[in-house]
Design an enzyme around this catalytic site. Structure first.
Site, PDB file in Angstrom:
ATOM      1  NE  ARG A  93     104.575  19.298 -90.550  1.00 24.52           N
ATOM      2  CZ  ARG A  93     103.965  18.186 -90.161  1.00 24.52           C
ATOM      3  NH1 ARG A  93     103.956  17.110 -90.921  1.00 24.52           N
ATOM      4  NH2 ARG A  93     103.318  18.166 -89.000  1.00 24.52           N
ATOM      5  CG  PHE A 239     106.989   0.650 -88.625  1.00 24.15           C
ATOM      6  CD1 PHE A 239     105.758   1.252 -88.451  1.00 24.15           C
ATOM      7  CD2 PHE A 239     107.299  -0.450 -87.851  1.00 24.15           C
ATOM      8  CE1 PHE A 239     104.847   0.789 -87.518  1.00 24.15           C
ATOM      9  CE2 PHE A 239     106.392  -0.935 -86.911  1.00 24.15           C
ATOM     10  CZ  PHE A 239     105.169  -0.315 -86.743  1.00 24.15           C
ATOM     11  CB  SER A 240     110.706   2.505 -94.160  1.00 24.90           C
ATOM     12  OG  SER A 240     111.596   3.281 -94.926  1.00 24.90           O
ATOM     13  CD  GLU A 366     102.655  10.417 -89.583  1.00 23.30           C
ATOM     14  OE1 GLU A 366     102.637   9.177 -89.501  1.00 23.30           O
ATOM     15  OE2 GLU A 366     102.229  11.027 -90.567  1.00 23.30           O
TER      16      GLU A 366
END
Length: 387
Positions: A93, A239-240, A366
């Site tokens: 993943r 960040f997007s 993340e």
């Protein structure tokens, strides 16, 4: 009638026929290509690169992006695919996430038309691999502290610096590198065969062993003016992309948790102690019930988040809710599942401890638990506790 052991709240009734068909397709791929091989890949620390084009042919790479041969699938469909892939292994993943939600997303959101035409079709097909260079040896949760720098040269840009924990970098064809410039933080499209770019896999990992993470070194990397992503300046850009990856993680974590639960549910019926299957023991049933509670709740969190995303109403702070909750609960589920297996649970014959080890990495990348906690704290109180 709903099987309460597998879908206690009949969450499947909330999915469309198209979503269920996609799930069946990806689940079959995981059963046929990942489950029979994951133990050896994990033990030998091998990423199965031969799967990349197969995943491209299934439309799993950049599947939530539109145009340039990308799938144009919904956020919920992307989430469902992430859940099924991580039921196989987090490393698989993670590949789809790095390729699609980070590298391809950066090009799709902020790249020039030339960037999109040059890279996205090949990446969607799995013919080209991308990576995303943001984290540095001394700048993880605080990307504003990066020291990688890009300066203008005679005919373009010169990059110098280092990145760490960069997925796929040693096998990538292109790297999206974020660097400080005189104008602010900018993203650069860097072909990995550019002189001065080098990537070395990080070895001796106890987690994500069927995946690749690397150290990147950038030494006087010469780039043309056209290498810069023109569509964004500042941390809003990376960040997007991180939010795209975080969204997929909340689904994926529930896939790992579900696989751990299902493996020990079957084991508890087969394993006999004191003349009875251990599934009949009260403490075993309590563990299984707690797993079902959190898997069903976490799946609902992911589904509602996906519906908000598809409706264009999702806020970044809401992504933090799902990433924080679902990964934290998934780790606890996998650890609890290991206890039902007893000593057998420390072997690769059973998946829970492998999933738990992988999820330690997922919990960190993340955005750590601490970072997402403070993002939520700011949203709730209106008071930022960090800059």
């Amino acid at each position: 009638m709903t099987d309460l052991a597998t879908d206690y709240l009949d969450i499947d009734s909330l999915l469309t026929e198209q979503e269920l068909d996609l799930r069946t397709q990806v689940r079959r791929f995981v059963d046929d290509r990942i489950r029979p091989n994951i133990n050896s890949w994990y033990e030998d620390a091998v990423f199965p690169q031969d799967l990349v084009k197969e995943m491209g042919s299934l439309g799993l790479l950049g599947m939530h992006l539109s145009g340039y041969d990308c799938g144009g699938r919904s956020a919920v469909e992307y989430g469902i695919a992430a859940m099924e892939l991580e039921a196989g292994d987090s490393g698989i993943r993670t590949f789809v996430s790095v390729q699609g939600s980070l590298a391809m997303s950066a090009i799709s959101k902020f790249g020039s038309e030339q960037h999109k035409q040059q890279w996205l079709p090949g990446m969607a097909a799995g013919e080209l691999i991308g990576c995303f260079g943001l984290t540095e040896p001394a700048a993880g949760s605080d990307p504003a502290g990066m020291v990688t720098r890009a300066v203008r040269g005679k005919s373009g840009w010169v990059l110098n610096g280092a990145k760490r924990w960069i997925g796929l970098a040693s096998i990538a064809d292109v790297a999206i590198i974020w660097a400080k410039t005189d104008d602010g933080i900018r993203g650069f499209v860097v072909p990995t065969d550019t002189p001065g770019f080098s990537a070395v896999p990080i070895s001796q990992k106890m987690s994500m062993r069927a995946s690749i993470q690397c150290d990147i070194t950038l030494e006087n990397v010469q780039l043309p003016e056209s290498a810069v992503l023109p569509g964004v300046v500042g941390l809003r850009g990376p960040f997007s992309c991180l939010n795209e990856a975080r969204y997929g993680i909340m689904w994926g974590a529930m896939g790992a948790a579900r696989d751990a639960y299902q493996s020990v549910l079957a084991y508890a019926h087969e394993r006999t102690q004191f003349g009875k299957p251990i599934a009949s023991f009260q403490l075993t049933q309590q563990k299984l019930v707690d797993m079902v509670l959190e898997i069903q709740k976490g799946t609902l969190v992911a589904l509602q988040t996906g519906r908000l995303k598809d409706a264009g109403r999702l806020r970044p702070e809401q992504i933090s809710f799902g990433k924080l909750n679902n990964v934290r609960q998934a780790i606890e589920i996998c650890r609890s599942a290991r206890t039902i297996l007893g000593g057998n649970g420390i072997t690769l014959e059973y998946s829970p401890l492998r999933h738990a080890n992988n999820l330690e990495s997922v919990r960190t990348y993340e955005g750590t638990d601490e970072v997402h906690t403070l993002i939520m704290g700011r949203a709730i109180t209106g008071i930022p506790s960090f800059s």
